[in-house]
Design an enzyme around this catalytic site. Sequence first.
Site, PDB file in Angstrom:
ATOM      1  N   ASP A 132       0.828  -1.203   0.000  1.00  0.00           N
ATOM      2  CA  ASP A 132       0.000   0.000   0.000  1.00  0.00           C
ATOM      3  C   ASP A 132       0.866   1.258   0.000  1.00  0.00           C
ATOM      4  O   ASP A 132       2.060   1.229   0.314  1.00  0.00           O
ATOM      5  CB  ASP A 132      -0.925  -0.009   1.218  1.00  0.00           C
ATOM      6  CG  ASP A 132      -2.270   0.642   0.931  1.00  0.00           C
ATOM      7  OD1 ASP A 132      -2.360   1.431  -0.022  1.00  0.00           O
ATOM      8  OD2 ASP A 132      -3.229   0.365   1.677  1.00  0.00           O
ATOM      9  N   ASP A 154     -10.476   1.963  -3.283  1.00  0.00           N
ATOM     10  CA  ASP A 154     -10.936   1.727  -1.913  1.00  0.00           C
ATOM     11  C   ASP A 154     -12.456   1.753  -1.826  1.00  0.00           C
ATOM     12  O   ASP A 154     -13.029   1.347  -0.812  1.00  0.00           O
ATOM     13  CB  ASP A 154     -10.365   2.791  -0.972  1.00  0.00           C
ATOM     14  CG  ASP A 154      -8.937   2.482  -0.551  1.00  0.00           C
ATOM     15  OD1 ASP A 154      -8.473   1.349  -0.794  1.00  0.00           O
ATOM     16  OD2 ASP A 154      -8.281   3.375   0.021  1.00  0.00           O
TER      17      ASP A 154
END
Length: 725
Positions: free
Chosen positions: A475, A545
């Site tokens: 990430d 997301d």
Amino acid sequence: MITFDEATGIFHLQGKQTSYFMQKNEHNHLFHLYWGSRLAKRLPDYVLKEIKRASYIADTDHIKEYKLERLPQEYPAFGNSDLRKPAYQLSFQNGTQISDFRYIAHEISEGKPSLEGLPSLRESADCETLKITLQDDYQQVSMFLFYTLYEEADLITRHIELRNNSSDKLEINQLNSACVELPTNDLDLLHLSGSWARETHIQRTPLSQLNYRVESTRGSSSHEHNPFIALMDKETTETTGSVYSMNLVYSGNFEATVDVEMQDAVRMQIGINSTLFDWQLQPGKTFISPEAVLVYSQHGLQELTHKYHQAYQNYLMPPKFAKNERPILVNSWEACYFDLQEESLLELASSSKELGVELFVLDDGWFGHRDDTSSSLGDWFVDKQKFPQGLEHFINQIEQIGLDFGIWVEPEMISEDSDLYRKHPDWCIEVPGRLKSYSRGQFVLDFANVKVQDYLIEVLSELFQRYDIDYVKWDMNRSMTEAGSNILTNSQQKEFYHRYILGLYRVLETVTEQFPEILFENCAGGGGRFDPGMMYYMPQTWTSDDTDAIERLTIQEGTSLIYPAISMGAHVSQVPNHQIGRVTPLNTRGVVAMQGNFGYEMDLSKLSTEEKQEIQAQIDQFKLIRSTVQLGKFYRLAVPVKDNAKAWLFIDDQQVVVSYVQIHAKPNSPSKRLKLTGLNSETLYQLPSGEKRYGDELMAFGLAIDVVHKDFYSQQWILKKVEDE
């Protein structure tokens, strides 16, 4: 095939369905002649002679009416009788920015060179490379234009190398990777834009006499814009019209520009963002630009998509994973967030295995003392409060359940509350004397610093060697602000962003080569770094997301324009959705998530009996179609009401998978049908009902869509190829 005709000075890059022409004239300038559908009969040596444009600019070389501004240059400079936007700009020690590069040589060779320190498409058996050498004799600088033709895939890659042969340093202020001039502005500009949780929305804008700029200044390729642009005929559809496109194999700040000049000619370019870039090129040194991928389609957006998908799956992704089905996973994030309790996690894993899941991913919160976003980034050791017997013991239990194990890391970030920060506060990116801004309670590590790179290679290697890890979610959750480096000199500070990306690529190259069995997933707050540069190292990306099925329709549609389904992470999440609160049927969430790498972002241990049965059926269904989705050919389908539904199709040698989602129900609606595409007309297909129809029928009449009585409705068909009766 790449050829050069000595008599006319014309280079011809001839692909399976396309041609690209350049011409070197008697003054050793290089001009762009044509990029479009394949021409095979003759060389268009008359094109430059027939260009008639009025210009009051100065003559070139004191030759009357020889004005570069009138002509379509292949890689234009600024100031030499052309005042349009240049492809490059250099500053010399005498304070000037005027250069004059002329052709001196070229070579055509089989294969493709790699780009030192940068990702690029891998070579194929049928590719050839043209290297054109240009020289500025006065400044003693060489420029090399590289063109690699993938004949069967029908695309061209381009990059530039600049070598300083002088005894003085020079500054590179701009060095685009590709430039193409088109003779008309009767075109639309297409690009992919959005924001966090709203990435890659397709935007289409008619051109006029303006300068258009699609860019990132955020340190990554960004949620805001993807490093991709296309120009296309105004009437272009999925199946008709010409499309000219560029995609940059780069993960940092980029710019893609389209400039319509005073007489309507168009200059399209892509490269590193020049606003936040400068490079001190020392004597004897060479600078290499990122690679640009150029794809032309004469049959609309669908052909463009197929060319990109084929190229990226065949030549960009790590070969080990490019043609292998991906595991169905469950991720702990939306199920647990930071509240990681070993007993609950094992219950989640056990329930997931019973339903058919194959991979368990332990997301954020497993390390340091991380109970929220305020601490521990940089401390990549297990939190003994959450895993008292250690991570190895936990992984063993996951494997005993029968699942592979994956883990989340965010190596590029550092928390102020971390052992790493307390030991190396100077390892953050920062401008001395200026406040360092928080984002999500974190700073960014300085990847321009080789010590930081070496440290992370060592720490990550130790982590991946110590534990049995099958999958890593990498990430990167913030943009770069106050971007500077403690290890760069004053004159190098504008090099920081590019040096950061080069440092990142070095870490990725080293780690992924050392651990070739690990499936790496790229994530940057979702799709904030979904680009070809990252795809070279990591074969899939968490697309957004935003896990809401209805939002994902548009996000995944835009992403599918250039990136293959096997590169897209797409999960079923809980309702109400955690990003926007929408409640959608479980079936619809499943149908939408089956457009990529399928998984679950929810607590599968807390389901009703009915939900468990439905999810088990979903997983069984996806296992039947997984190969078709991830390795087959993809089509976007036309829908009866464009702004109220999306539909798509995957096809391979065995079956066709058709999916339809309607956002809102409408009262008393007429019967609707969904016409298919890409089928073999004479092939017989069996429908889920048992009926059999030929491909030509399915493309002419389509499938009947059930009457829709509720919002967020979905329907999916699996058509099996059968023997003719």
